[in-house]
Scaffold this active site. Structure first.
Site, PDB file in Angstrom:
ATOM      1  N   GLU A  29      -3.426 -26.899  65.713  1.00 50.03           N
ATOM      2  CA  GLU A  29      -2.460 -27.994  65.525  1.00 50.03           C
ATOM      3  C   GLU A  29      -2.591 -29.050  66.618  1.00 50.03           C
ATOM      4  OE1 GLU A  29       1.301 -28.143  67.076  1.00 50.03           O
ATOM      5  OE2 GLU A  29       1.505 -26.015  67.539  1.00 50.03           O
ATOM      6  N   LYS A  90       5.519 -37.303  65.843  1.00 54.77           N
ATOM      7  CA  LYS A  90       5.428 -35.845  65.676  1.00 54.77           C
ATOM      8  C   LYS A  90       5.686 -35.594  64.191  1.00 54.77           C
ATOM      9  CE  LYS A  90       8.401 -31.839  66.663  1.00 54.77           C
ATOM     10  NZ  LYS A  90       9.571 -31.359  67.434  1.00 54.77           N
ATOM     11  N   ASP A 142      20.069 -26.574  63.144  1.00 56.12           N
ATOM     12  CA  ASP A 142      18.699 -26.902  63.561  1.00 56.12           C
ATOM     13  C   ASP A 142      17.778 -25.696  63.386  1.00 56.12           C
ATOM     14  OD1 ASP A 142      16.357 -27.802  64.673  1.00 56.12           O
ATOM     15  OD2 ASP A 142      17.283 -28.703  66.439  1.00 56.12           O
ATOM     16  N   SER A 144      13.735 -24.955  62.368  1.00 54.04           N
ATOM     17  CA  SER A 144      12.452 -25.649  62.208  1.00 54.04           C
ATOM     18  C   SER A 144      11.900 -25.504  60.795  1.00 54.04           C
ATOM     19  CB  SER A 144      11.439 -25.089  63.203  1.00 54.04           C
ATOM     20  OG  SER A 144      10.183 -25.691  62.985  1.00 54.04           O
ATOM     21  N   ALA A 145      11.304 -26.595  60.309  1.00 57.43           N
ATOM     22  CA  ALA A 145      10.621 -26.556  59.010  1.00 57.43           C
ATOM     23  C   ALA A 145       9.418 -25.612  59.037  1.00 57.43           C
ATOM     24  CB  ALA A 145      10.171 -27.956  58.604  1.00 57.43           C
ATOM     25  N   LYS A 163       9.713 -18.465  71.668  1.00 57.28           N
ATOM     26  CA  LYS A 163      10.290 -18.476  73.009  1.00 57.28           C
ATOM     27  C   LYS A 163      11.805 -18.532  72.949  1.00 57.28           C
ATOM     28  CE  LYS A 163       7.963 -22.199  74.262  1.00 57.28           C
ATOM     29  NZ  LYS A 163       7.551 -22.596  72.918  1.00 57.28           N
TER      30      LYS A 163
END
Ligand code: PSU
Ligand code: MN
Length: 307
Positions: A29, A90, A142, A144-145, A163
């Site tokens: 990535e 991003k 919140d 993450s996708a 993490k």
């Protein structure tokens, strides 16, 4: 190959050759380059990670968006430009279309990179950490996708766990709901990125790249349709003291709350702040674990190609 070829998708020559010959390829990535590490360590690490993939018998394909086009495999000067770029976007998977339509450039997150790897025919992808359910998600929502993409795209992601800027227990619950197998490599515990254990057990443990390759083959044969998350603990010698790093993480998370930092800015802010608070030790650990993941991903890709 697909609807995106060739107008929007450029596959670098050595990557295309390897794919055509069914030789092992590992996707990498680029948000880690544009938003995850400072310059020049970001570019040095990206180069070192590509070298590790090659040393372990596979071809690296770093994925990014430049000038409205998806690049699968970057030339050295493109990699350098990406690492030096100011105010670059991003892009998670949902951001790609709008950014490409205006001819923009972006680092691709895990979710975007998984999607693109699938389009390009690359099965194995190595990164540092995946996004997850943030602490306090019951208030902020919140999540993450990366997690929903893992639930719908059959790319294998090799990471060092999650993490503790995130709520690790909720992240594992979410992955279970999404039917994503979580397999720890050579460990009973699910790792926590900077440390070898999160205190939580991984659902499954496998001990060799050949076993991992076999599990991936069976997962696909079952028609599962989801990704696989392989959690590879940071090497012992590079792991940080849990009390030390948890202190830095707690301080960074509290600071983000106070300053009202959220949404896409949250993860990059936390990574940069933890690096400052840890006197650079988190970055050093981050670099070591990404290389370690790249090596394992390459070995899995090789095991798949030779089985
Ligand atoms: N964790 C890291 N380094 C990173 C990221 C996460 O240690 O660079 C990046 C990855 O690209 C990941 C993204 O896909 O952050 C997740 O962002 P968000 O939490 O906004 O979904
Ligand atoms: Mn988010």
């Amino acid at each position: 190959m697909n609807a995106l070829t060739p107008e929007f998708l450029t596959i670098q020559r050595d990557v295309a050759d390897a794919l055509a010959a069914s030789r092992p390829v590992v996707a990498l990535e680029s948000t880690i380059i544009t938003h995850g590490m400072p310059f020049p360590e970001n570019v040095e690490t990206a180069r070192a990670v590509e070298a590790v993939v090659r040393e372990n018998g596979a071809i690296p394909a770093t994925i990014a968006v430049t000038g409205g086009r998806i690049q699968v495999g970057l030339a050295d000067d493109e990699l350098e430009a990406l690492g030096n770029a100011k105010d670059i976007a991003k892009a998670s998977g949902r951001d790609l279309a709008a950014i490409m339509a205006r001819g923009g450039s972006a680092g691709t997150t895990v979710s975007a990179t998984m999607r693109i790897a699938a389009l390009a025919g690359i099965k194995i992808f190595a990164t540092g950490g995946v996004g997850g359910v943030h602490r306090g998600a019951e208030e902020t929502f919140d999540i993450s996708a990366d997690l929903s993409e893992l639930g719908r795209t059959d790319t294998v992601v090799v990471c060092a766990g999650v993490k503790s800027i995130l709520d690790i227990a909720k992240t594992l619950e979410y992955l279970e709901t999404q039917r994503v197998p979580v397999i720890a490599y050579g460990s009973d515990d699910f790792p926590a990125f900077y440390t070898r254990s999160s205190g939580l057990k991984a659902d499954h443990r496998l001990d060799t790249p050949a076993e991992l390759a076999r599990a991936i083959g069976i997962h696909d044969a079952l028609g599962s349709g989801t990704g696989v998350l392989i959690a590879n603990p940071i090497p012992e010698a590079d792991a940080l003291d849990p009390a030390f790093i948890d202190g830095a993480i707690a301080e960074a998370v509290a600071e983000a709350g106070m300053r009202g930092i959220g949404r896409k800015e949250l993860t990059p802010f936390l990574l940069a702040r933890i690096n400052e608070l840890s006197g650079g030790r988190s970055l050093k650990a981050n670099i070591a674990l990404v290389k370690n993941n790249a090596a394992l991903a390459a070995r899995i890709a090789v095991a798949r190609a030779t089985s």
